[in-house]
Design a protein around this motif. Structure first.
Motif, PDB file in Angstrom:
ATOM      1  N   ASN A  75       1.148  -1.121   0.023  1.00  0.00           N
ATOM      2  CA  ASN A  75      -0.120   0.102   0.270  1.00  0.00           C
ATOM      3  C   ASN A  75       1.047   1.045  -0.224  1.00  0.00           C
ATOM      4  O   ASN A  75       0.634   2.916  -0.485  1.00  0.00           O
ATOM      5  CB  ASN A  75      -1.357   0.206   0.994  1.00  0.00           C
ATOM      6  N   ILE A  76       2.113   1.373   0.715  1.00  0.00           N
ATOM      7  CA  ILE A  76       2.497   2.657   0.616  1.00  0.00           C
ATOM      8  C   ILE A  76       4.014   2.582  -0.348  1.00  0.00           C
ATOM      9  O   ILE A  76       4.060   4.047  -0.987  1.00  0.00           O
ATOM     10  CB  ILE A  76       3.829   2.705   2.375  1.00  0.00           C
ATOM     11  N   MET A  77       3.746   1.549  -0.919  1.00  0.00           N
ATOM     12  CA  MET A  77       4.891   1.693  -2.578  1.00  0.00           C
ATOM     13  C   MET A  77       3.378   1.924  -3.068  1.00  0.00           C
ATOM     14  O   MET A  77       4.041   3.202  -4.198  1.00  0.00           O
ATOM     15  CB  MET A  77       5.175   0.327  -2.578  1.00  0.00           C
ATOM     16  N   GLN A  78       2.771   1.174  -3.108  1.00  0.00           N
ATOM     17  CA  GLN A  78       1.077   2.086  -4.383  1.00  0.00           C
ATOM     18  C   GLN A  78       1.278   2.940  -4.476  1.00  0.00           C
ATOM     19  O   GLN A  78       0.834   4.348  -5.531  1.00  0.00           O
ATOM     20  CB  GLN A  78       0.171   0.936  -4.391  1.00  0.00           C
ATOM     21  N   GLU A  79       1.187   4.275  -3.203  1.00  0.00           N
ATOM     22  CA  GLU A  79       1.190   5.283  -2.879  1.00  0.00           C
ATOM     23  C   GLU A  79       1.965   6.342  -3.237  1.00  0.00           C
ATOM     24  O   GLU A  79       1.025   7.544  -4.271  1.00  0.00           O
ATOM     25  CB  GLU A  79       0.434   6.026  -1.148  1.00  0.00           C
ATOM     26  N   ALA A  80       3.169   6.001  -2.786  1.00  0.00           N
ATOM     27  CA  ALA A  80       4.688   6.821  -3.625  1.00  0.00           C
ATOM     28  C   ALA A  80       4.119   6.628  -4.703  1.00  0.00           C
ATOM     29  O   ALA A  80       4.182   7.519  -5.215  1.00  0.00           O
ATOM     30  CB  ALA A  80       4.937   6.082  -2.745  1.00  0.00           C
ATOM     31  N   HIS A  81       3.962   5.494  -5.253  1.00  0.00           N
ATOM     32  CA  HIS A  81       4.242   5.105  -7.315  1.00  0.00           C
ATOM     33  C   HIS A  81       2.723   5.895  -7.891  1.00  0.00           C
ATOM     34  O   HIS A  81       3.461   7.442  -8.614  1.00  0.00           O
ATOM     35  CB  HIS A  81       3.957   3.933  -7.269  1.00  0.00           C
TER      36      HIS A  81
END
Length: 119
Positions: A75-81
């Protein structure tokens, strides 16, 4: 154990624990916990980059951040992306600096900032 034994101070009751001796210049456990709670929280921010694969970012987040689950890391990776940045964790300043340094040491872009408004 009889009530008289407890009242006289004999016996091994819960209240019979010896007082913690604090030497001058040494903080008690209570003082350390109080100080930890009073330090202002900081956010560790993950910034998107065009160099690291998504799977690698997830692995690094799980390696660097204690207790990070696969779902939270994704979720964190996707939000940053999608948004360009994401909050990884909110913690004390020294912990935030350590996490940020570890993320950078693994090739990820990160920064810290004060968490205004508390946790």
């Amino acid at each position: 154990m009889a009530l008289a034994a407890v009242a006289s101070g004999k016996g091994g009751g819960v209240l019979d624990r010896p007082a913690e001796k604090v030497t001058p210049g040494r903080q008690s456990e209570f003082d350390v916990k109080k100080k930890r709670k009073m330090t202002p929280p900081y956010r560790v921010i993950l910034h998107n980059d065009n160099y690291n694969r998504r799977e690698y970012v997830v692995k690094v987040l799980m390696k660097v951040i204690p207790g990070m689950t696969v779902d939270n890391a994704v979720n964190i990776m996707q939000e940053a992306h999608v948004n360009g940045l994401a909050v990884v964790i909110i913690c004390s300043q020294s912990e935030a600096e350590d996490h940020c340094t570890s993320l950078r040491g693994n090739g990820l872009r990160s920064s810290i900032e004060p968490a205004s408004g508390g946790c």
